[in-house]
Structures are given as structure tokens and as C-alpha cells.
Write a protein that holds these residues in place. Structure first.
Motif, mmCIF file in Angstrom:
data_model
loop_
_atom_site.group_PDB
_atom_site.id
_atom_site.type_symbol
_atom_site.label_atom_id
_atom_site.label_comp_id
_atom_site.label_asym_id
_atom_site.label_seq_id
_atom_site.Cartn_x
_atom_site.Cartn_y
_atom_site.Cartn_z
ATOM 1 N N VAL A 32 0.873 -1.169 0.000
ATOM 2 C CA VAL A 32 0.000 0.000 0.000
ATOM 3 C C VAL A 32 0.909 1.217 0.000
ATOM 4 O O VAL A 32 1.838 1.308 0.814
ATOM 5 N N ALA A 33 0.681 2.155 -0.896
ATOM 6 C CA ALA A 33 1.565 3.317 -1.015
ATOM 7 C C ALA A 33 0.750 4.590 -1.197
ATOM 8 O O ALA A 33 0.090 4.773 -2.219
ATOM 9 N N TYR A 34 0.798 5.449 -0.191
ATOM 10 C CA TYR A 34 0.195 6.778 -0.260
ATOM 11 C C TYR A 34 1.291 7.811 -0.474
ATOM 12 O O TYR A 34 2.321 7.798 0.215
ATOM 13 N N ALA A 35 1.078 8.712 -1.419
ATOM 14 C CA ALA A 35 1.983 9.838 -1.632
ATOM 15 C C ALA A 35 1.374 11.074 -0.982
ATOM 16 O O ALA A 35 0.246 11.449 -1.297
ATOM 17 N N ALA A 36 2.108 11.694 -0.071
ATOM 18 C CA ALA A 36 1.629 12.923 0.561
ATOM 19 C C ALA A 36 1.835 14.086 -0.404
ATOM 20 O O ALA A 36 2.953 14.328 -0.867
ATOM 21 N N ALA A 37 0.764 14.782 -0.721
ATOM 22 C CA ALA A 37 0.786 15.778 -1.797
ATOM 23 C C ALA A 37 0.819 17.200 -1.244
ATOM 24 O O ALA A 37 0.227 17.504 -0.206
ATOM 25 N N HIS A 38 1.507 18.082 -1.981
ATOM 26 C CA HIS A 38 1.578 19.494 -1.612
ATOM 27 C C HIS A 38 0.372 20.241 -2.174
ATOM 28 O O HIS A 38 -0.400 19.709 -2.982
ATOM 29 N N VAL A 39 0.214 21.481 -1.747
ATOM 30 C CA VAL A 39 -0.834 22.354 -2.258
ATOM 31 C C VAL A 39 -0.205 23.349 -3.227
ATOM 32 O O VAL A 39 0.820 23.965 -2.926
ATOM 33 N N VAL A 40 -0.824 23.503 -4.392
ATOM 34 C CA VAL A 40 -0.377 24.506 -5.353
ATOM 35 C C VAL A 40 -1.032 25.828 -4.996
ATOM 36 O O VAL A 40 -2.260 25.941 -4.966
ATOM 37 N N ALA A 41 -0.230 26.833 -4.698
ATOM 38 C CA ALA A 41 -0.750 28.143 -4.324
ATOM 39 C C ALA A 41 -1.240 28.899 -5.555
ATOM 40 O O ALA A 41 -0.755 28.686 -6.669
ATOM 41 N N ASP A 42 -2.198 29.763 -5.340
ATOM 42 C CA ASP A 42 -2.607 30.709 -6.379
ATOM 43 C C ASP A 42 -1.530 31.791 -6.447
ATOM 44 O O ASP A 42 -1.353 32.552 -5.487
ATOM 45 N N PRO A 43 -0.783 31.891 -7.552
ATOM 46 C CA PRO A 43 0.357 32.810 -7.586
ATOM 47 C C PRO A 43 -0.032 34.286 -7.579
ATOM 48 O O PRO A 43 0.803 35.142 -7.286
ATOM 49 N N LEU A 44 -1.290 34.586 -7.884
ATOM 50 C CA LEU A 44 -1.729 35.978 -7.920
ATOM 51 C C LEU A 44 -2.457 36.397 -6.650
ATOM 52 O O LEU A 44 -2.845 37.553 -6.510
ATOM 53 N N ALA A 45 -2.641 35.442 -5.726
ATOM 54 C CA ALA A 45 -3.325 35.752 -4.470
ATOM 55 C C ALA A 45 -2.314 36.229 -3.426
ATOM 56 O O ALA A 45 -1.103 36.229 -3.656
ATOM 57 N N ASP A 46 -2.828 36.580 -2.288
ATOM 58 C CA ASP A 46 -1.990 37.155 -1.233
ATOM 59 C C ASP A 46 -1.415 36.049 -0.355
ATOM 60 O O ASP A 46 -1.620 36.032 0.860
ATOM 61 N N ASN A 47 -0.658 35.133 -0.959
ATOM 62 C CA ASN A 47 -0.060 34.018 -0.212
ATOM 63 C C ASN A 47 1.264 34.465 0.424
ATOM 64 O O ASN A 47 2.350 34.019 0.045
ATOM 65 N N VAL A 48 1.153 35.333 1.409
ATOM 66 C CA VAL A 48 2.311 35.875 2.107
ATOM 67 C C VAL A 48 2.271 35.389 3.551
ATOM 68 O O VAL A 48 1.249 34.865 4.017
ATOM 69 N N PRO A 49 3.367 35.515 4.296
ATOM 70 C CA PRO A 49 3.348 35.080 5.697
ATOM 71 C C PRO A 49 2.198 35.708 6.479
ATOM 72 O O PRO A 49 1.984 36.916 6.434
ATOM 73 N N GLY A 50 1.440 34.842 7.158
ATOM 74 C CA GLY A 50 0.326 35.309 7.975
ATOM 75 C C GLY A 50 -1.001 35.403 7.264
ATOM 76 O O GLY A 50 -2.039 35.559 7.917
ATOM 77 N N ALA A 51 -1.013 35.296 5.938
ATOM 78 C CA ALA A 51 -2.271 35.392 5.190
ATOM 79 C C ALA A 51 -2.978 34.041 5.163
ATOM 80 O O ALA A 51 -2.349 32.985 5.265
ATOM 81 N N ALA A 52 -4.293 34.072 5.018
ATOM 82 C CA ALA A 52 -5.059 32.838 4.842
ATOM 83 C C ALA A 52 -4.635 32.156 3.547
ATOM 84 O O ALA A 52 -4.334 32.808 2.547
ATOM 85 N N ALA A 53 -4.588 30.830 3.570
ATOM 86 C CA ALA A 53 -4.160 30.071 2.398
ATOM 87 C C ALA A 53 -5.108 30.290 1.233
ATOM 88 O O ALA A 53 -6.330 30.281 1.400
ATOM 89 N N ALA A 54 -4.531 30.467 0.036
ATOM 90 C CA ALA A 54 -5.323 30.636 -1.187
ATOM 91 C C ALA A 54 -4.766 29.697 -2.243
ATOM 92 O O ALA A 54 -3.814 30.024 -2.947
ATOM 93 N N PRO A 55 -5.333 28.489 -2.369
ATOM 94 C CA PRO A 55 -4.818 27.523 -3.340
ATOM 95 C C PRO A 55 -5.297 27.815 -4.757
ATOM 96 O O PRO A 55 -6.307 28.480 -4.985
ATOM 97 N N ASP A 56 -4.558 27.281 -5.701
ATOM 98 C CA ASP A 56 -5.038 27.118 -7.069
ATOM 99 C C ASP A 56 -5.686 25.734 -7.091
ATOM 100 O O ASP A 56 -4.998 24.715 -7.180
ATOM 101 N N TRP A 57 -7.001 25.706 -6.969
ATOM 102 C CA TRP A 57 -7.687 24.432 -6.795
ATOM 103 C C TRP A 57 -7.515 23.514 -8.001
ATOM 104 O O TRP A 57 -7.315 22.302 -7.848
ATOM 105 N N ASP A 58 -7.586 24.062 -9.205
ATOM 106 C CA ASP A 58 -7.471 23.215 -10.397
ATOM 107 C C ASP A 58 -6.105 22.539 -10.456
ATOM 108 O O ASP A 58 -6.006 21.330 -10.708
ATOM 109 N N ALA A 59 -5.036 23.301 -10.231
ATOM 110 C CA ALA A 59 -3.694 22.722 -10.294
ATOM 111 C C ALA A 59 -3.452 21.761 -9.137
ATOM 112 O O ALA A 59 -2.780 20.729 -9.299
ATOM 113 N N THR A 60 -3.992 22.080 -7.967
ATOM 114 C CA THR A 60 -3.840 21.208 -6.806
ATOM 115 C C THR A 60 -4.479 19.849 -7.060
ATOM 116 O O THR A 60 -3.886 18.797 -6.790
ATOM 117 N N LEU A 61 -5.689 19.843 -7.597
ATOM 118 C CA LEU A 61 -6.379 18.582 -7.867
ATOM 119 C C LEU A 61 -5.761 17.850 -9.057
ATOM 120 O O LEU A 61 -5.740 16.611 -9.089
#
Length: 385
Positions: A32-61
Motif C-alpha cells: 500500500v503506497a500513499y503519496a503525501a501531496a503538496h498544495v499549489v498556491a494561487d500565484p496571484l493571491a496574497d499568499n504571504v506570511p500570515g495570510a489565509a491560504a489561497a490555493p489554485d484548486w485546479d492545479a492542486t487537484l
């Protein structure tokens, strides 16, 4: 197009070896092999230290669909996804829901992290910690994912010994879990705040508590995900687990030997590194399915240097390398990260990563990787050919 890149330590020509392992396939039969996956951030959103996470949902999925296509399960909303760092719980809950929906659509396996990270930072009572776990466990079960009960910083700070862990986890498993869960033991190399988990700084005494918890509840625990980066300790714990309880290796440094196993058994896998080596790792696991341990070793061996570089101390910054690799490999259009974490590794570290990723056969399009690497290293002052 040229595949030569100027790196901080000199020029490098990509080999194109990653084109060899690109064929998708079904899940594996012997492990059984699970790969732990990262989240792709929305590059145009405010993904800076302390900000709420803003993923690029399409790329993440899309990245999760890539992992399922090669036969892996997906381990969702765990530390690779920057859980406990930039991935806040409202976003993690939505991530789990969306990924579980996509898993059902493609017939993929999925497990997901259950933690206490929606509590405020700082002290918490044991009843509050148990209630927090119960809430998140309910969310994961409702989504339809296998629950992975992650270590809690709140519990590590509040517990006064093994009995507190046994009582809290025992009630959670007895009263809240509808299906078998995976218990996660994440060591201080990944998170220093988790030192002394399971009630002792001595790993052997901590293991006694964990094994006692599992043995007292037959059928409640699917397995243990162990991330202590200690090969010998993992083998010893694996042999102590009750029949039918899996040991999912989280050892991103020694995984080939642990997954291959020995005459007494083997580890299954729940690993962050699998996401970065998915196509060659899938080919290796299929070789293992047929009993071809030689081919298994030949394919996985070049990936070890890459893994050890990705996870070098400070280990918890490995996510930066994973995202940089995913950009080079064409899985996303940028290397922005949640919480501004892109700066956690140096250009020299990332240059070595490119060399090792190429040697491991994990960059399927050498021309694309070279084009993107030249763009990146130009921005840090390395003149390109």
C-alpha cells in the motif's frame, strides 16, 4: 532547444532520463503506497506570511490526479501540504472535501489528516483537545477519506505522561471513529514541538504506550505512519505491531529497504518523497509486485540522493524543494508557495536539487525543466548560456 543550465556551482546539461517512466498504471498489489501531496498556491493571491491560504484548486487537484494515475493513493492535508504552517484548517477541510470527491470520480485511494490545528495557538485543556480531534475526525469521515490521526502540538504541550495519551486517543477511537484509522507519529526532525510524543523522550517507552493503545483495540487501527527517520527503530516497531496492523513508513531517507522488507515483513508507505518520484517509484513498486527485487532496487536507488537532499536539515523545509521540483517537472506554472515559504531553501540548494531530480529520472521534459531553471537562476544573479 538547449538543455544546459547555469547553476550556482557551474553548468549542467539535463539528461532527459525522466521520459523513461511516464506510463500510468493501476494500484500496486504487494504494497500500500500513499503519496503525501503538496498544495499549489494561487500565484496571484496574497499568499504571504500570515495570510489565509489561497490555493489554485485546479492545479492542486490535477497533481493528485497525476498521483492516482500512477497507482498511488493520496495522503491529503498532512505536513507536505504545509499543514500546521500556512495551511489553515478551513482551507484544509475544503481541500479534503475536494480531493475526496475527485478520488471517488477517478477511483483513487485517499487518506487525510486529522489534527487540532483549528484551536488557537498556546495552552489547551485535554477535553478541548479531544473535542478538537473529534470535530476534525468527523469532517474527514464525512468526506469519505481514511482518517490519519496526526500528532497534536497542543497535546504534546498538555500531556503529562503516557496515560494522558492513552486516555485521549482511547476515547477518540472508541467513541468517535467509525472506521479504522491510521495513527501518525511525527518526530521532532519534522516538528520540534512534538518532542516526547506518546509520553516519553525515550522512543522505546513511547512505543510501549503506542503498542498498548493498539493492542487494546483490535480492528480500530489500520496502521501506524512512522516518521522518526530511524530505520532500526522502525523495523523493531513493525515487528511489535499486532497482526493486521500496517507500518506505513514515513522515513524519506531509508524507504527502499523498509518497503522491500525482510524475512519478518515489510513496511507499506505514506511518504512525502513519493510525490516527487512518483513515476519511477511506481515502476519500482510494480517490479516488487512481480518479485523482481533487483529491478526494484535499480530504479529506486538513484532517487535516494534526491530524497536525502530534499529532506536535509532543517527537515521541515522540504516542502520548498517539493514545490520547486513540481514546477520544473511541469505540474504547475510557478513556484509560489502558501505563506511565502518559497524562500526557505537557498538557490544553491535548489541547483543541487535540479541535478539530483534529473539523475533520478523525475523530470519528464528536460527542455521545459531547463527553460524554467534558467528563468529562476537568472533572477538570483546566475547568468545563463
Amino acid at each position: 532547444m538547449s538543455v544546459v543550465v547555469a547553476l550556482p556551482d557551474g553548468r549542467y546539461a539535463l539528461s532527459g532520463a525522466g521520459a523513461e517512466h511516464v506510463t500510468p498504471g493501476p494500484p500496486f498489489t504487494s504494497r500500500v503506497a500513499y503519496a503525501a501531496a503538496h498544495v499549489v498556491a494561487d500565484p496571484l493571491a496574497d499568499n504571504v506570511p500570515g495570510a489565509a491560504a489561497a490555493p489554485d484548486w485546479d492545479a492542486t487537484l490535477a497533481f493528485r490526479t497525476h498521483l492516482w494515475s500512477h497507482g498511488f493513493g493520496v495522503a491529503e492535508a498532512m505536513d507536505t501540504a504545509q499543514r500546521g504552517a500556512a495551511l489553515d484548517y478551513p482551507c484544509a477541510r475544503e481541500l479534503i472535501r475536494r480531493s475526496a470527491d475527485r478520488a471517488r470520480a477517478v477511483g483513487g485511494a485517499i487518506c487525510a489528516g486529522v489534527a487540532t490545528d483549528h484551536l488557537p495557538p498556546g495552552p489547551a485543556t485535554l477535553p478541548a483537545i479531544r473535542a478538537a480531534y473529534a470535530r476534525q475526525l468527523s469532517d474527514v469521515q464525512e468526506a469519505g477519506a481514511v482518517p490519519v490521526v496526526m500528532c497534536s502540538r497542543h497535546l504534546a504541550a498538555a500531556a503529562r505522561g503516557a496515560d494522558d495519551y492513552l486516555s485521549l486517543y482511547g476515547r477518540l477511537l472508541d467513541e468517535e471513529a467509525d472506521t479504522p484509522v491510521v495513527l501518525h507519529w511525527l518526530g521532532p526532525a519534522f516538528d520540534p514541538q512534538l518532542a516526547g510524543y506518546w509520553g516519553s523522550e525515550d522512543p522505546q517507552r513511547a512505543a510501549d504506550a503506542l503498542v498498548a493503545l493498539i493492542a487494546a483495540r483490535p480492528g480500530r487501527v489500520d496502521g501506524v505512519k512512522l516518521s522518526l527517520l530511524d530505520r532500526g527503530f522502525e523495523v523493531a516497531l513493525r515487528r511489535r505491531l499486532p497482526d493486521g496492523v500496517r507500518l506505513y513508513t514515513g522515513d524519506d531517507l531509508n524507504y527502499p529497504d523498509l518497503i522491500r522488507g525482510d524475512d519478518h515483513g515489510h513496511s507499506d508507505a505514506l511518504l512525502g518523497v513519493l510525490a516527487a518520484i512518483a513515476p519511477p517509484a511506481a515502476a519500482a513498486l510494480r517490479a516488487l509486485d512481480t518479485g523482481d527485487t533487483g529491478r526494484y532496487a535499480r530504479i529506486l536507488s538513484p532517487t535516494v540522493a534526491l530524497a536525502r537532499h530534499l529532506f536535509r536539515a532543517p527537515t521541515w523545509h522540504y516542502k520548498t524543494g517539493i514545490v520547486f521540483w513540481a514546477w520544473l517537472a511541469g505540474h504547475q506554472s510557478h513556484c509560489t508557495m502558501l505563506g511565502g515559504a518559497r524562500s526557505a531553501r537557498s538557490p544553491r540548494h535548489l541547483g543541487t536539487l535540479l541535478r539530483l531530480a534529473d539523475a533520478a529520472g523525475t523530470l519528464p521534459d528536460a527542455e521545459l525543466a531547463a527553460h524554467r531553471a534558467r528563468a529562476f537562476f537568472t533572477t538570483v544573479g546566475v547568468d545563463q548560456p
